[in-house]
Scaffold this motif. Structure first.
Motif, mmCIF file in Angstrom:
data_model
loop_
_atom_site.group_PDB
_atom_site.id
_atom_site.type_symbol
_atom_site.label_atom_id
_atom_site.label_comp_id
_atom_site.label_asym_id
_atom_site.label_seq_id
_atom_site.Cartn_x
_atom_site.Cartn_y
_atom_site.Cartn_z
ATOM 1 N N ASP A 267 26.087 -4.154 16.199
ATOM 2 C CA ASP A 267 27.460 -3.699 16.206
ATOM 3 C C ASP A 267 27.615 -2.102 15.676
ATOM 4 O O ASP A 267 28.607 -1.695 15.584
ATOM 5 C CB ASP A 267 28.527 -4.600 15.879
ATOM 6 C CG ASP A 267 28.387 -5.123 14.488
ATOM 7 O OD1 ASP A 267 27.355 -4.601 13.734
ATOM 8 O OD2 ASP A 267 29.332 -5.769 13.709
ATOM 9 N N ALA A 268 26.581 -2.125 14.873
ATOM 10 C CA ALA A 268 26.532 -0.777 14.145
ATOM 11 C C ALA A 268 25.676 0.308 14.652
ATOM 12 O O ALA A 268 25.273 1.427 13.792
ATOM 13 C CB ALA A 268 26.145 -0.979 12.617
ATOM 14 N N VAL A 269 25.010 0.032 15.640
ATOM 15 C CA VAL A 269 24.255 0.895 16.357
ATOM 16 C C VAL A 269 24.856 1.608 17.623
ATOM 17 O O VAL A 269 25.343 0.884 18.455
ATOM 18 C CB VAL A 269 23.069 0.217 16.657
ATOM 19 C CG1 VAL A 269 21.787 1.202 17.472
ATOM 20 C CG2 VAL A 269 22.275 -0.224 15.507
ATOM 21 N N ARG A 270 24.685 3.011 17.769
ATOM 22 C CA ARG A 270 25.174 3.791 18.742
ATOM 23 C C ARG A 270 24.530 3.178 20.129
ATOM 24 O O ARG A 270 23.434 2.969 20.011
ATOM 25 C CB ARG A 270 25.204 5.274 18.563
ATOM 26 C CG ARG A 270 25.857 5.697 17.304
ATOM 27 C CD ARG A 270 25.594 7.240 17.347
ATOM 28 N NE ARG A 270 26.428 7.732 15.936
ATOM 29 C CZ ARG A 270 26.273 8.973 15.889
ATOM 30 N NH1 ARG A 270 25.416 9.872 16.407
ATOM 31 N NH2 ARG A 270 26.791 9.394 14.593
ATOM 32 N N PRO A 271 25.319 3.422 21.204
ATOM 33 C CA PRO A 271 24.528 3.355 22.539
ATOM 34 C C PRO A 271 23.300 4.263 22.561
ATOM 35 O O PRO A 271 23.389 5.159 21.903
ATOM 36 C CB PRO A 271 25.585 3.762 23.538
ATOM 37 C CG PRO A 271 26.839 3.654 22.905
ATOM 38 C CD PRO A 271 26.632 3.928 21.437
ATOM 39 N N PRO A 272 22.169 3.887 23.377
ATOM 40 C CA PRO A 272 20.890 4.444 23.165
ATOM 41 C C PRO A 272 21.252 5.857 23.890
ATOM 42 O O PRO A 272 22.119 6.097 24.771
ATOM 43 C CB PRO A 272 20.070 3.600 24.460
ATOM 44 C CG PRO A 272 21.066 2.855 25.171
ATOM 45 C CD PRO A 272 22.202 2.521 24.202
ATOM 46 N N TYR A 328 15.341 -1.816 19.125
ATOM 47 C CA TYR A 328 16.428 -1.341 20.118
ATOM 48 C C TYR A 328 15.667 -0.767 21.397
ATOM 49 O O TYR A 328 14.849 0.131 20.992
ATOM 50 C CB TYR A 328 17.486 -0.747 19.648
ATOM 51 C CG TYR A 328 18.189 -1.384 18.510
ATOM 52 C CD1 TYR A 328 19.500 -2.134 18.906
ATOM 53 C CD2 TYR A 328 17.973 -1.405 17.108
ATOM 54 C CE1 TYR A 328 20.293 -2.807 17.939
ATOM 55 C CE2 TYR A 328 18.898 -2.194 16.522
ATOM 56 C CZ TYR A 328 19.792 -2.759 16.847
ATOM 57 O OH TYR A 328 20.610 -3.643 15.806
ATOM 58 N N GLY A 329 16.005 -1.064 22.288
ATOM 59 C CA GLY A 329 15.437 -0.279 23.693
ATOM 60 C C GLY A 329 16.343 0.632 24.254
ATOM 61 O O GLY A 329 17.507 0.586 24.013
ATOM 62 N N THR A 330 16.013 1.838 24.835
ATOM 63 C CA THR A 330 16.633 2.917 25.307
ATOM 64 C C THR A 330 17.174 2.441 26.506
ATOM 65 O O THR A 330 17.989 3.492 27.158
ATOM 66 C CB THR A 330 15.811 4.015 25.347
ATOM 67 O OG1 THR A 330 14.728 3.977 26.228
ATOM 68 C CG2 THR A 330 15.277 4.669 24.115
ATOM 69 N N GLY A 331 16.897 1.452 27.091
ATOM 70 C CA GLY A 331 17.553 1.059 28.485
ATOM 71 C C GLY A 331 16.606 0.144 29.331
ATOM 72 O O GLY A 331 15.304 0.025 29.110
ATOM 73 N N VAL A 332 17.125 -0.384 30.326
ATOM 74 C CA VAL A 332 16.347 -1.441 31.364
ATOM 75 C C VAL A 332 17.046 -1.097 32.703
ATOM 76 O O VAL A 332 17.837 -0.833 32.814
ATOM 77 C CB VAL A 332 16.829 -2.895 30.841
ATOM 78 C CG1 VAL A 332 16.142 -3.253 29.550
ATOM 79 C CG2 VAL A 332 18.391 -3.150 31.126
ATOM 80 N N GLY A 333 16.205 -1.593 33.408
ATOM 81 C CA GLY A 333 16.513 -1.373 35.159
ATOM 82 C C GLY A 333 16.434 -0.091 35.442
ATOM 83 O O GLY A 333 17.070 0.363 36.462
ATOM 84 N N CYS A 334 15.660 0.824 34.751
ATOM 85 C CA CYS A 334 15.414 2.370 35.283
ATOM 86 C C CYS A 334 14.243 2.464 36.402
ATOM 87 O O CYS A 334 14.179 3.559 36.937
ATOM 88 C CB CYS A 334 15.264 3.174 34.185
ATOM 89 S SG CYS A 334 16.385 3.186 33.031
ATOM 90 N N GLY A 335 13.493 1.498 36.604
ATOM 91 C CA GLY A 335 12.486 1.439 37.376
ATOM 92 C C GLY A 335 11.278 2.234 36.605
ATOM 93 O O GLY A 335 11.336 2.814 35.608
ATOM 94 N N SER A 430 28.807 -2.468 27.520
ATOM 95 C CA SER A 430 29.354 -1.633 26.669
ATOM 96 C C SER A 430 29.201 -2.106 25.092
ATOM 97 O O SER A 430 29.675 -1.769 24.209
ATOM 98 C CB SER A 430 30.962 -1.899 26.681
ATOM 99 O OG SER A 430 31.109 -3.399 26.746
ATOM 100 N N GLU A 431 27.789 -2.972 25.086
ATOM 101 C CA GLU A 431 27.317 -3.179 23.832
ATOM 102 C C GLU A 431 26.049 -3.772 23.980
ATOM 103 O O GLU A 431 25.226 -3.865 25.238
ATOM 104 C CB GLU A 431 28.345 -4.528 23.193
ATOM 105 C CG GLU A 431 28.564 -5.585 24.191
ATOM 106 C CD GLU A 431 29.041 -6.721 23.682
ATOM 107 O OE1 GLU A 431 28.918 -7.999 24.041
ATOM 108 O OE2 GLU A 431 29.825 -6.515 22.724
ATOM 109 N N TRP A 432 25.308 -3.990 22.979
ATOM 110 C CA TRP A 432 24.024 -4.310 22.703
ATOM 111 C C TRP A 432 23.864 -5.918 23.092
ATOM 112 O O TRP A 432 24.853 -6.653 22.732
ATOM 113 C CB TRP A 432 23.272 -4.190 21.431
ATOM 114 C CG TRP A 432 23.164 -2.689 21.148
ATOM 115 C CD1 TRP A 432 24.181 -1.948 20.388
ATOM 116 C CD2 TRP A 432 21.989 -1.765 21.709
ATOM 117 N NE1 TRP A 432 23.437 -0.546 20.314
ATOM 118 C CE2 TRP A 432 22.315 -0.418 21.048
ATOM 119 C CE3 TRP A 432 20.780 -2.106 22.387
ATOM 120 C CZ2 TRP A 432 21.227 0.847 21.294
ATOM 121 C CZ3 TRP A 432 20.121 -1.002 22.555
ATOM 122 C CH2 TRP A 432 20.422 0.274 22.072
#
Length: 438
Positions: A267-272, A328-335, A430-432
């Motif tokens: 909850d203290a980490v910004r979105p990637p 923490y990962g930068t994203g998922v589902g990007c192909g 909207s959250e991790w």
């Protein structure tokens, strides 16, 4: 570099971008939505009407159009030449009055500074030129420069005349040889350039920071110091690193490949971030690259002289146990993305080395102003926390040196993440949320 050169480089870049766009089958509008750019901006890039001031948007554009690794390198090479041609055109013409050159796109961040450039003092304001008409009430009154020069010249002549009268009077009064010696001493430094002090040795400009004296010109009987046999001043030896360097400390294999360790709760980490915003996000979160780090180094010669890049070395500053932080990962589902690995570094080895990936030739390489090179180094660790940097060994003519590649003066840092809690940020979330393996 003339307008034709500047426009020509932009057109060559635009031709490749247009080819990638047509092959993708996507419209400017569709590409713009995915890249967070307007369709008109992309159209200007593909027509050669504008060149972005940063490579990041073109990098994302080429990857979205599924460019091959070779095409990615070529896009980067053509952007470097187009950007350098535009800047050179601006300097040579003193502004747009000399002809229309491709404009820098204002919607992109500025280029990173050269690694060998000397930063300005924060107390030194930027110089800006103000254009005002003489009739404007706030316009500064033009300085009478010619009058000042004439007044200064008159003052020098008056002083010289006074000195001459004084010397003549001393001689007439019987000062004799002593007065003549005084007069000769007063005129000596002005009349004898041969007696001028020879220039002191200057540093070699080696990036290693160890100054060495420039070799003195070969001695010739009758020749004064700092001059050639015919009496002409000797050309000063070139100094400084003979190439520009651009370093991307947080390049990614694709938009979802990079992971970071952060010593904070979710909850203290910004979105990637997206790739071009990664450095600011890393700095704000105090993040460290997890498991691997991709570094891109672009080197371009400053002139026509050829610079030989002899070797690429890896230097480890410190190593320790992996950080006990959250992954923490930068994203998922990007192909899938386009992988471009030129050199690989195993930080778990006792003496890590940059090894050429399969299909890539090892050092040495050659660069010049018209022939830059981009090196992509992927460093990885499976069980350590490693601080490290790179060194490029170079030579040009009789000069040679070592250029350090790091993260703006600090070592790169990469730590293993095995066994640590892991989180992802799915698209539209909207959250991790906890990472789901597989």
């Amino acid at each position: 570099m003339g307008t034709a050169d500047s426009t020509g480089e932009a057109e060559r870049l635009a031709a490749l971008l247009s080819t990638l766009k047509e092959r993708s089958g996507l419209s400017y509008g569709a590409l713009g939505k995915r890249l967070h750019l307007s369709a008109s901006t992309l159209h200007r890039y593909c027509n050669g009407d504008a060149v972005p001031a940063d490579f990041a948007p073109l990098n994302r554009f080429a990857r979205l159009c599924r460019a091959t690794p070779e095409e990615l390198v070529e896009v980067h090479r053509r952007w470097i030449l187009a950007d350098a041609a535009r800047e050179q055109r601006g300097k040579g013409a003193g502004g747009p009055a000399g002809g229309a050159a491709p404009a820098a796109d204002p919607g992109t961040p500025a280029d990173p500074p050269d690694a060998d450039a000397t930063p300005k003092s924060p107390d030194t304001p930027d110089t800006q030129e103000t254009h005002q008409t003489p009739d404007s009430p706030s316009a500064p009154r033009p300085r009478p420069r010619r009058r000042l020069i004439l007044a200064a010249t008159a003052g020098v002549i008056a002083v010289a005349a006074t000195a001459a009268l004084l010397v003549g009077r001393l001689v007439d009064d019987g000062a004799g040889a002593g007065a003549r010696q005084a007069a000769g001493a007063a005129r000596g430094p002005v009349a004898s350039p041969e007696a001028a002090e020879s220039p002191s040795p200057s540093p070699s400009g080696s990036a290693s920071g160890k100054p060495s004296a420039s070799p003195s010109p070969s001695g010739t009987p009758g020749a004064s110091p700092g001059s050639t046999a015919d009496g002409k001043p000797a050309a000063p030896a070139p100094t400084g690193v003979p190439f520009h360097a651009s370093v991307r400390a947080h390049a990614w294999e694709n938009q979802c490949s990079q992971r970071y360790l952060v010593d904070r709760e979710p909850d203290a980490v910004r979105p990637p971030p997206v790739e071009q915003d990664a450095p600011a996000w890393v700095a704000a979160m105090g993040a460290v690259s997890a498991d691997e780090q991709v570094v891109e180094v672009t080197l371009q010669g400053k002139g026509s002289e050829t610079v030989v890049l002899q070797a690429l070395h890896v230097r480890v500053v410190r190593t320790g146990e992996p950080l006990p932080w959250t992954d923490y990962g930068t994203g998922v589902g990007c192909g899938g993305g386009v992988a471009l690995r030129t050199f690989d570094v195993d930080l778990d080895q006792g003496s890590p080395a940059a090894r050429a990936a399969e299909g890539q030739r090892p050092f040495p390489y050659k660069i010049s102003e018209s022939d830059p090179e981009m090196f992509r180094v992927t460093a990885h660790t499976g069980g350590r926390d490693v601080s490290w940097y790179l060194e490029v060994e170079w030579s040009s003519g009789e000069r040679q040196g070592v250029f350090r590649v790091d993260d703006r003066g600090r070592p790169f840092r990469t730590s293993a993440s095995a066994g640590r809690p892991a989180y992802d940020y799915p698209p539209g979330a909207s959250e991790w949320s906890e990472h789901q393996p597989g």
